[in-house]
Motif scaffolding. Structure first.
Motif, PDB file in Angstrom:
ATOM      1  N   LEU A 189       3.538  -4.520   2.985  1.00 51.97           N
ATOM      2  CA  LEU A 189       4.398  -3.354   3.160  1.00 51.97           C
ATOM      3  C   LEU A 189       3.533  -2.110   3.064  1.00 51.97           C
ATOM      4  CD1 LEU A 189       7.585  -4.029   0.954  1.00 51.97           C
ATOM      5  CD2 LEU A 189       7.387  -4.197   3.430  1.00 51.97           C
ATOM      6  N   LEU A 190       3.669  -1.215   4.046  1.00 52.38           N
ATOM      7  CA  LEU A 190       3.065   0.109   3.989  1.00 52.38           C
ATOM      8  C   LEU A 190       4.169   1.094   3.671  1.00 52.38           C
ATOM      9  CD1 LEU A 190       0.764   0.031   7.157  1.00 52.38           C
ATOM     10  CD2 LEU A 190       0.124  -0.456   4.784  1.00 52.38           C
ATOM     11  N   ILE A 191       4.023   1.823   2.568  1.00 51.48           N
ATOM     12  CA  ILE A 191       5.051   2.767   2.144  1.00 51.48           C
ATOM     13  C   ILE A 191       4.460   4.166   2.163  1.00 51.48           C
ATOM     14  CG2 ILE A 191       6.567   3.479   0.266  1.00 51.48           C
ATOM     15  CD1 ILE A 191       6.654   0.541  -0.602  1.00 51.48           C
ATOM     16  N   SER A 192       4.965   4.993   3.072  1.00 50.15           N
ATOM     17  CA  SER A 192       4.529   6.383   3.145  1.00 50.15           C
ATOM     18  C   SER A 192       5.426   7.214   2.232  1.00 50.15           C
ATOM     19  CB  SER A 192       4.618   6.893   4.591  1.00 50.15           C
ATOM     20  OG  SER A 192       4.233   8.252   4.660  1.00 50.15           O
ATOM     21  N   GLY A 193       4.818   7.759   1.193  1.00 47.53           N
ATOM     22  CA  GLY A 193       5.586   8.530   0.214  1.00 47.53           C
ATOM     23  C   GLY A 193       5.025   8.299  -1.172  1.00 47.53           C
ATOM     24  N   THR A 194       5.496   9.036  -2.125  1.00 45.60           N
ATOM     25  CA  THR A 194       5.023   8.912  -3.503  1.00 45.60           C
ATOM     26  C   THR A 194       5.855   7.883  -4.251  1.00 45.60           C
ATOM     27  OG1 THR A 194       6.538  10.601  -4.339  1.00 45.60           O
ATOM     28  CG2 THR A 194       4.417  11.367  -3.485  1.00 45.60           C
ATOM     29  N   GLU A 195       5.417   7.568  -5.451  1.00 43.43           N
ATOM     30  CA  GLU A 195       6.210   6.689  -6.325  1.00 43.43           C
ATOM     31  C   GLU A 195       7.568   7.316  -6.611  1.00 43.43           C
ATOM     32  OE1 GLU A 195       7.018   3.267  -8.342  1.00 43.43           O
ATOM     33  OE2 GLU A 195       4.990   3.650  -7.618  1.00 43.43           O
ATOM     34  N   ASN A 196       7.623   8.654  -6.676  1.00 43.04           N
ATOM     35  CA  ASN A 196       8.902   9.334  -6.883  1.00 43.04           C
ATOM     36  C   ASN A 196       9.841   9.087  -5.715  1.00 43.04           C
ATOM     37  OD1 ASN A 196       7.467  10.288  -9.023  1.00 43.04           O
ATOM     38  ND2 ASN A 196       7.562  12.440  -8.483  1.00 43.04           N
ATOM     39  N   ASP A 197       9.295   9.077  -4.495  1.00 43.65           N
ATOM     40  CA  ASP A 197      10.114   8.783  -3.315  1.00 43.65           C
ATOM     41  C   ASP A 197      10.629   7.347  -3.371  1.00 43.65           C
ATOM     42  OD1 ASP A 197       9.692  11.341  -2.184  1.00 43.65           O
ATOM     43  OD2 ASP A 197       7.776  10.691  -1.357  1.00 43.65           O
TER      44      ASP A 197
ATOM     45  N   THR B  77       0.853  -1.183   0.000  1.00 41.24           N
ATOM     46  CA  THR B  77       0.000   0.000   0.000  1.00 41.24           C
ATOM     47  C   THR B  77       0.887   1.231   0.000  1.00 41.24           C
ATOM     48  OG1 THR B  77      -1.713  -1.143   1.278  1.00 41.24           O
ATOM     49  CG2 THR B  77      -1.839   1.258   1.190  1.00 41.24           C
ATOM     50  N   ILE B  78       0.710   2.082  -1.003  1.00 39.45           N
ATOM     51  CA  ILE B  78       1.467   3.333  -1.107  1.00 39.45           C
ATOM     52  C   ILE B  78       0.580   4.464  -0.614  1.00 39.45           C
ATOM     53  CG2 ILE B  78       2.634   4.921  -2.680  1.00 39.45           C
ATOM     54  CD1 ILE B  78       3.299   2.523  -4.444  1.00 39.45           C
ATOM     55  N   MET B  79       1.102   5.251   0.327  1.00 36.78           N
ATOM     56  CA  MET B  79       0.327   6.320   0.967  1.00 36.78           C
ATOM     57  C   MET B  79       0.900   7.671   0.567  1.00 36.78           C
ATOM     58  SD  MET B  79      -0.007   4.595   4.761  1.00 36.78           S
ATOM     59  CE  MET B  79       1.759   4.345   4.904  1.00 36.78           C
ATOM     60  N   ASN B  80       0.060   8.498  -0.059  1.00 35.48           N
ATOM     61  CA  ASN B  80       0.465   9.825  -0.516  1.00 35.48           C
ATOM     62  C   ASN B  80      -0.142  10.913   0.362  1.00 35.48           C
ATOM     63  OD1 ASN B  80       1.949   9.283  -3.051  1.00 35.48           O
ATOM     64  ND2 ASN B  80       0.013   8.347  -3.657  1.00 35.48           N
ATOM     65  N   GLY B  81       0.369  12.125   0.198  1.00 36.40           N
ATOM     66  CA  GLY B  81      -0.278  13.284   0.814  1.00 36.40           C
ATOM     67  C   GLY B  81       0.179  13.564   2.231  1.00 36.40           C
ATOM     68  N   THR B  82      -0.101  14.784   2.677  1.00 35.91           N
ATOM     69  CA  THR B  82       0.266  15.223   4.022  1.00 35.91           C
ATOM     70  C   THR B  82      -0.810  14.815   5.022  1.00 35.91           C
ATOM     71  OG1 THR B  82      -0.817  17.364   3.716  1.00 35.91           O
ATOM     72  CG2 THR B  82       1.498  17.201   3.070  1.00 35.91           C
TER      73      THR B  82
END
Length: 433
Positions: A213-221, A181-186
């Motif tokens: 896996l929980l990934i806080s950040g964008t695909e760019n990160d 799961t990719i998490m975006n935004g503030t």
């Protein structure tokens, strides 16, 4: 008045055209391919074919309005099903399939030719604040999921086919057997409704088994993490001793770009774009089979390999800008499986003579090296960096007669009598001078 569906369709088509015609992928792209001698029904949004690699891409323009359940259960499921359906149609050997390229015309499609297949869904409209990094088809084949801005960033940053494919390969290796799961935004935009949807979604993920896996950040990160770890992800992503993990990558992309090593890399990469411009302005200006064969070889070079080639071209121009009349300078280099034969000539030598001398330079190297290298790209140019001549020699042992002619030519020109070899060390992230 334009309907909402029509507007979505137009935006999706615009996204496909951006990839197909405004990036390096355009030479190998088939936007909206159809069975030209069959139903003429569109197979997928975009098909990319390069050597033994095939990319099936679906661009979705779903107007996301905060309904995560609908997004996950409807839009993504439908897109995954469409990707799987496109692959089945392409793999169907019961009848011949012909597709059309905008510049090259109609071609017979051979599914067996493509040993590596990548499947991609790109969300073109408003991005959800969390989404899976990928999904599996009903037959267990992996489908990458990207948001449009992030995907375009990946394509532009990894702006050669080898670099792009390498990222997809490593991303699939990490993501395929895990629930990502990719998490975006503030924090400010994660209101109570988003939090509730996130809780419900991830509870279901956890209930369905381990390895998340929980990934806080964008695909760019995530891309920055990959680049910073020498084109591998964080070592903990590969660890199979735990059931799941949470990683904070927020702002890693901006931090990556701010590093002095990265800035030196991008400055050094300037030389690599000689290859891109040479292909665009000289080789692919005329798209015949010979030119396309050379283009495929050069486009198979990574950005780093192109930098090595470009730096040698610029080095020769600097070193021999005052070359005397009737003089020729040769330099050979090898990157991967390809030999590059650079031939720089003084501006007074006629082009017809330069074509002949460039051919002798390539054939002479093949003969001198006893046919050990199988492909030699020839790039000839004047000391003014104009008047390019080029070609590709597919090396096979010469006949006795051709060897004798080559030997006599080399003797007349006094080539390969005092041939010096040297190694040049290049670092992708150059040291500070």
């Amino acid at each position: 008045m334009i309907s909402e569906e029509k507007l979505k369709g137009d935006l999706g088509e615009q996204a496909v055209n951006t990839l197909a015609f405004d990036t390096y992928l355009k030479y190998w792209c088939y936007p909206g391919p159809k069975d030209e001698k069959g139903s003429r029904k569109e197979i997928c949004d975009l098909l990319i074919l390069f050597r033994d690699t095939m990319i099936i891409l679906s661009v979705k323009n779903y107007g996301f309005k905060g309904n995560y359940h609908r997004y996950f259960r409807s839009t993504l499921d439908k897109a995954v099903s469409q990707i799987a359906g496109a692959e089945r149609r392409l793999a169907d050997s019961s009848r011949e399939l012909f597709i059309r390229h905008a510049d090259l015309g109609e071609m017979k499609f051979d599914f067996a030719k493509y040993k590596k297949i990548y499947r991609i869904i790109v969300n073109h409209n408003t991005a959800p604040l969390f989404y899976p990094g990928g999904r599996l088809t009903s037959t267990g084949k992996y489908v990458h999921i990207f948001n449009w801005d992030a995907f375009l960033c990946v394509v532009k940053e990894l702006d050669t086919i080898p670099d792009f494919i390498q990222y997809l390969t490593e991303r699939e290796l990490i993501f395929k057997d895990k629930k990502i799961t990719i998490m975006n935004g503030t924090e400010e935009v994660w209101d109570s409704d988003v939090q509730r949807s996130f809780y419900d979604y991830n509870t279901a993920q956890l209930d369905s088994g381990p390895n998340f896996l929980l990934i806080s950040g964008t695909e760019n990160d995530l891309l920055a993490d990959y680049l910073w770890h020498d084109r591998k992800f964080n070592k903990h992503f590969y660890d199979t001793t735990y059931n799941g993990g949470s990683f904070q990558l927020d702002d890693k992309w901006q931090k990556y770009l701010s590093q002095k090593e990265v800035q030196r890399k991008k400055s050094a990469d300037f030389a690599s774009y000689f290859v891109d411009e040479f292909l665009k302005n000289e080789v692919l200006y005329k798209q015949d089979s010979t030119n396309l064969e050379l283009a495929v070889e050069l486009l198979s070079l990574s950005r780093f390999e192109r930098r090595i080639v470009g730096s040698q071209f610029l080095s020769m121009l600097t070193q021999y800008k005052h070359l005397d009349k009737d003089n020729i300078v040769r330099r050979y280099g090898k990157t991967g499986d390809l030999v590059i034969a650079f031939v720089l000539y003084s501006r007074d030598i006629p082009r017809e003579m330069m074509v002949l001398l460039s051919q002798i330079a390539a054939e002479g190297y093949a003969y001198w090296n006893r046919y050990q290298d199988k492909k030699i790209a020839i790039i000839g140019f004047s000391q003014d960096a104009i008047g390019f001549v080029f070609g590709l020699l597919n090396v096979e042992p010469f006949s006795a007669e051709r060897e004798e002619i080559t030997r006599l030519n080399l003797n007349d020109l006094k080539w390969f009598t005092n041939f010096e070899t040297f190694m040049v060390n290049h670092k992708e992230y150059p040291d500070e001078r």
